[in-house]
Design a protein around this motif. Sequence first.
Motif, PDB file in Angstrom:
ATOM      1  N   ALA A 362       7.810  -0.414  -5.197  1.00 13.53           N
ATOM      2  CA  ALA A 362       6.562  -0.343  -4.428  1.00 13.53           C
ATOM      3  C   ALA A 362       5.727   0.855  -4.892  1.00 13.53           C
ATOM      4  CB  ALA A 362       6.876  -0.234  -2.936  1.00 13.53           C
ATOM      5  N   PHE A 363       6.399   1.972  -5.103  1.00 10.18           N
ATOM      6  CA  PHE A 363       5.771   3.200  -5.579  1.00 10.18           C
ATOM      7  C   PHE A 363       5.080   2.940  -6.930  1.00 10.18           C
ATOM      8  CE2 PHE A 363       6.896   7.912  -6.613  1.00 10.18           C
ATOM      9  CZ  PHE A 363       5.593   8.271  -6.383  1.00 10.18           C
ATOM     10  N   ALA A 364       5.777   2.212  -7.819  1.00  9.53           N
ATOM     11  CA  ALA A 364       5.212   1.911  -9.134  1.00  9.53           C
ATOM     12  C   ALA A 364       3.920   1.118  -9.005  1.00  9.53           C
ATOM     13  CB  ALA A 364       6.225   1.141  -9.969  1.00  9.53           C
ATOM     14  N   ILE A 365       3.901   0.154  -8.076  1.00 14.25           N
ATOM     15  CA  ILE A 365       2.684  -0.657  -7.900  1.00 14.25           C
ATOM     16  C   ILE A 365       1.539   0.240  -7.423  1.00 14.25           C
ATOM     17  CG2 ILE A 365       1.689  -2.540  -6.556  1.00 14.25           C
ATOM     18  CD1 ILE A 365       4.513  -3.800  -6.603  1.00 14.25           C
ATOM     19  N   VAL A 366       1.846   1.146  -6.478  1.00 14.31           N
ATOM     20  CA  VAL A 366       0.802   2.055  -5.973  1.00 14.31           C
ATOM     21  C   VAL A 366       0.251   2.904  -7.118  1.00 14.31           C
ATOM     22  CG1 VAL A 366       0.376   4.006  -4.454  1.00 14.31           C
ATOM     23  CG2 VAL A 366       1.741   2.086  -3.649  1.00 14.31           C
ATOM     24  N   ILE A 367       1.141   3.462  -7.938  1.00 13.93           N
ATOM     25  CA  ILE A 367       0.692   4.299  -9.060  1.00 13.93           C
ATOM     26  C   ILE A 367      -0.144   3.482 -10.030  1.00 13.93           C
ATOM     27  CG2 ILE A 367       1.429   5.716 -11.002  1.00 13.93           C
ATOM     28  CD1 ILE A 367       3.942   6.332  -9.548  1.00 13.93           C
ATOM     29  N   PHE A 368       0.317   2.266 -10.289  1.00 14.53           N
ATOM     30  CA  PHE A 368      -0.420   1.406 -11.221  1.00 14.53           C
ATOM     31  C   PHE A 368      -1.844   1.206 -10.740  1.00 14.53           C
ATOM     32  CE2 PHE A 368      -1.792  -2.918 -12.374  1.00 14.53           C
ATOM     33  CZ  PHE A 368      -1.924  -2.719 -13.734  1.00 14.53           C
ATOM     34  N   PHE A 369      -2.014   0.955  -9.439  1.00 14.69           N
ATOM     35  CA  PHE A 369      -3.373   0.736  -8.948  1.00 14.69           C
ATOM     36  C   PHE A 369      -4.202   2.007  -9.010  1.00 14.69           C
ATOM     37  CE2 PHE A 369      -1.900  -3.344  -7.305  1.00 14.69           C
ATOM     38  CZ  PHE A 369      -2.951  -4.117  -7.766  1.00 14.69           C
ATOM     39  N   ALA A 370      -3.565   3.150  -8.766  1.00 11.66           N
ATOM     40  CA  ALA A 370      -4.301   4.410  -8.870  1.00 11.66           C
ATOM     41  C   ALA A 370      -4.853   4.588 -10.283  1.00 11.66           C
ATOM     42  CB  ALA A 370      -3.384   5.579  -8.509  1.00 11.66           C
ATOM     43  N   LEU A 371      -4.002   4.337 -11.260  1.00  8.67           N
ATOM     44  CA  LEU A 371      -4.403   4.538 -12.652  1.00  8.67           C
ATOM     45  C   LEU A 371      -5.374   3.454 -13.099  1.00  8.67           C
ATOM     46  CD1 LEU A 371      -3.856   6.419 -14.942  1.00  8.67           C
ATOM     47  CD2 LEU A 371      -1.982   4.987 -15.673  1.00  8.67           C
ATOM     48  N   PHE A 372      -5.093   2.222 -12.667  1.00 13.24           N
ATOM     49  CA  PHE A 372      -5.915   1.098 -13.099  1.00 13.24           C
ATOM     50  C   PHE A 372      -7.332   1.228 -12.556  1.00 13.24           C
ATOM     51  CE2 PHE A 372      -7.424  -3.296 -12.874  1.00 13.24           C
ATOM     52  CZ  PHE A 372      -7.162  -3.693 -14.173  1.00 13.24           C
ATOM     53  N   SER A 373      -7.458   1.634 -11.280  1.00 14.82           N
ATOM     54  CA  SER A 373      -8.811   1.739 -10.727  1.00 14.82           C
ATOM     55  C   SER A 373      -9.568   2.861 -11.415  1.00 14.82           C
ATOM     56  CB  SER A 373      -8.767   1.945  -9.213  1.00 14.82           C
ATOM     57  OG  SER A 373      -7.872   2.966  -8.903  1.00 14.82           O
ATOM     58  N   PHE A 374      -8.875   3.947 -11.742  1.00 14.00           N
ATOM     59  CA  PHE A 374      -9.552   5.016 -12.484  1.00 14.00           C
ATOM     60  C   PHE A 374     -10.046   4.499 -13.829  1.00 14.00           C
ATOM     61  CE2 PHE A 374      -8.976   7.757 -16.128  1.00 14.00           C
ATOM     62  CZ  PHE A 374      -9.983   8.682 -15.899  1.00 14.00           C
ATOM     63  N   SER A 375      -9.155   3.832 -14.577  1.00 15.33           N
ATOM     64  CA  SER A 375      -9.525   3.387 -15.915  1.00 15.33           C
ATOM     65  C   SER A 375     -10.668   2.381 -15.857  1.00 15.33           C
ATOM     66  CB  SER A 375      -8.333   2.749 -16.615  1.00 15.33           C
ATOM     67  OG  SER A 375      -7.229   3.594 -16.566  1.00 15.33           O
ATOM     68  N   ALA A 376     -10.579   1.442 -14.892  1.00 14.77           N
ATOM     69  CA  ALA A 376     -11.618   0.419 -14.777  1.00 14.77           C
ATOM     70  C   ALA A 376     -12.960   1.067 -14.478  1.00 14.77           C
ATOM     71  CB  ALA A 376     -11.240  -0.585 -13.695  1.00 14.77           C
ATOM     72  N   ALA A 377     -12.949   2.018 -13.531  1.00  9.69           N
ATOM     73  CA  ALA A 377     -14.199   2.684 -13.167  1.00  9.69           C
ATOM     74  C   ALA A 377     -14.759   3.428 -14.373  1.00  9.69           C
ATOM     75  CB  ALA A 377     -13.956   3.656 -12.012  1.00  9.69           C
ATOM     76  N   TRP A 378     -13.889   4.119 -15.087  1.00 11.31           N
ATOM     77  CA  TRP A 378     -14.353   4.927 -16.218  1.00 11.31           C
ATOM     78  C   TRP A 378     -14.907   4.035 -17.318  1.00 11.31           C
ATOM     79  CZ3 TRP A 378     -14.462  10.247 -16.567  1.00 11.31           C
ATOM     80  CH2 TRP A 378     -14.861  10.740 -17.802  1.00 11.31           C
ATOM     81  N   ILE A 379     -14.231   2.927 -17.572  1.00 11.17           N
ATOM     82  CA  ILE A 379     -14.687   2.027 -18.626  1.00 11.17           C
ATOM     83  C   ILE A 379     -16.041   1.456 -18.250  1.00 11.17           C
ATOM     84  CG2 ILE A 379     -14.231  -0.229 -19.664  1.00 11.17           C
ATOM     85  CD1 ILE A 379     -11.260   0.579 -19.633  1.00 11.17           C
TER      86      ILE A 379
END
Lengths: 390, 302
Positions: A362-379
Amino acid sequence: MASLSVTRARTLPMRVLGEMDWKSVGRNLPMLVVAGATIWFVATFLPQQQRLSPEYVVQSATDVTKFTLGLVAFVAALEIALYIVLVRMLHWQYALPYMLLAPAAIVMAFLFIYPFFYNIAIAFSNRSLQHFLPGTYDYSLQYGIENFTSVFTDKVLHDTGFWEVFFRTWAWTIINVFFHVLGGLGLALLLNRPLALRGIYRTILVIPWALPQVIAALSLRGEFHYEYGFVNNMLVALGLPRVQWLGEAIPAFIAATLSNIWLGIPFMMVVILGGLQSIAAEFYEAADMDGASAWQKFVNITWPLLQPVVAPATVLGTIWTFNAFNVIYLITQGGPAEKTDILVTALFKSAFEFYRYGQGAAFAIVIFFALFSFSAAWIKISGALKAVNE
Amino acid sequence: MSTQTLINPPSIWKRLWRRSHGDSPLKRALIHAILIFACIVAIYPAIRVFSVSLRPGDRLLSTSLDLIPQDATWANYQRLLFQTDFFLWVWNSLLITIVTSLAGVLLAATAGYAFSRWKFPGRAPGLILLLTTQMMPAVMMLIPTYLMFVEITRTFGVPLVGSYLGLIVAYMMGSVAFSIWILKGYYDTIPIDLEEAAKIDGTSELGAFYRVILPLSTPALAIVFLFNFTYAWVEYPLARVILPKAESFTWTLGLRSLQSQFNTEWGTFAAASVLVAIPSLALFLWSSKWLISGLTIGSVKG
């Protein structure tokens, strides 16, 4: 006819020697020397080894060859099957690309897509050290809700909660990437000037990046030792008191940050130097004619024209720093008292030191979304990595 | 050759002077001072490791800042080579690394071509998937991959946990995705006219790929091989989870095990670091030109 072939045979070695690209041999000489030295070294010391017996060498080489041949056979069988189905039976217009893609697609499905969904399933289970063998664990929505809420409300480490680690990770990432870009930009600007010995400086400055990270991190860990590390001895030589680098929270964070800055600057330097060299000199000539100061030239020409290079490099740097497992885990191990853990080390510990697989997933999924939303926003903002949509 | 000898080349000092012309001498001295300082910072830890590896056992823990100790000895190297499993670690690492890199190139060479030349259904999701794998840190895939390997080991008897085969399979996830991405970027730069010309000359679509595109892509394939090599060569967390037993350690795990035995192995650790670092550094510096251009070929095109 016979005599002709004889002369040809005689002159062939001479011709090969004469036409060999000696310059390229010279360029690659250091590498050849290192390779030769390595071979000599291994041949000299290998026979006196204990664990690496000839049987083990033969056995492991056979295993690996079998594996490779198995992979090739699998690809061949797959291609034949696809050829029969897609080309012979269906006459599909996209048969060829799918055939080219199939082996890699199956590997990706097995190694990425399936584990990705399996991870979600694990997040909805009660798997842990006590519930490890099949039959001892099961899946339910209830477990999933518990796992996800426990990530935020319970401890993710032994006695540290999620938010503390989360904010520390962002602080860690921002501080590091800021200094990477600053240091890399500064060095690149200096190296971009007409200067003697530029190549030598550049080669030496790249070394922290070229050194295997595990070696760099483990050696730096030794250098932060209270009594024997050079950092403290340097402080003493300068007349300053020693610091408990790895024993206290803030010095340990500083030690890890310094190490990571040291490791990360060369990449930015090389990328920015490449960007600087692609800026046409005409811009600066025009600015000189208008009487611009060095600072004005930097703000109005250099920095804007560097953006296409700096923006994607910053995204990459952010992702790497966010995931800097080796640096934290090998230098401070997250210590003291979990005060330097970042998200990825916390995740590793929760799964492989505390064996909380369900909560870890569950923790991994939370981290993934944290990183993914950052990357998506930045891109989206920077327009970096446009290649996908072309 | 002949044109160079015709012109009288300026002496090296003249060339250095000309190259450094433009800044005032004071400013140049300042720049050199900064760069030399930066170089010392960059290289000092590496030199320190070398110096520690030469120290005799009773002076390992010394507060001195000398670079070459007065009583330098090779004892640490002897201990490393004859009393630890250093060769075993390096051999395991080499096997894993070479197979991973080869498999990555093998699978990615054709897949990258498909992504580059055809607009087939599923292309855009596929590319996004590839990008996602690059953002996905290995640690996050560790739990499902590890548990999946445990299940496979138990059900099918294929020893994926605890053997280098499992580690090769695990590394292939990262290496295949990355290789496809880089190779797709490289194929994009080859004009499609080349294949069309080959087809007019009578070869099939596959023939054009095999006879025209693959030979042209040798540099890119080499880059991808090197990238995968450096990735698998220095990887730590996956190896640590998948290879728990000391007889299948890679060198990263071995070095860590030397250092975790507290102070006793500090000199041996330093010797091992030097022996691994020298070929690694040589490989990196030798290939850095292509590696860096490879970074810009595929991922940061814009």
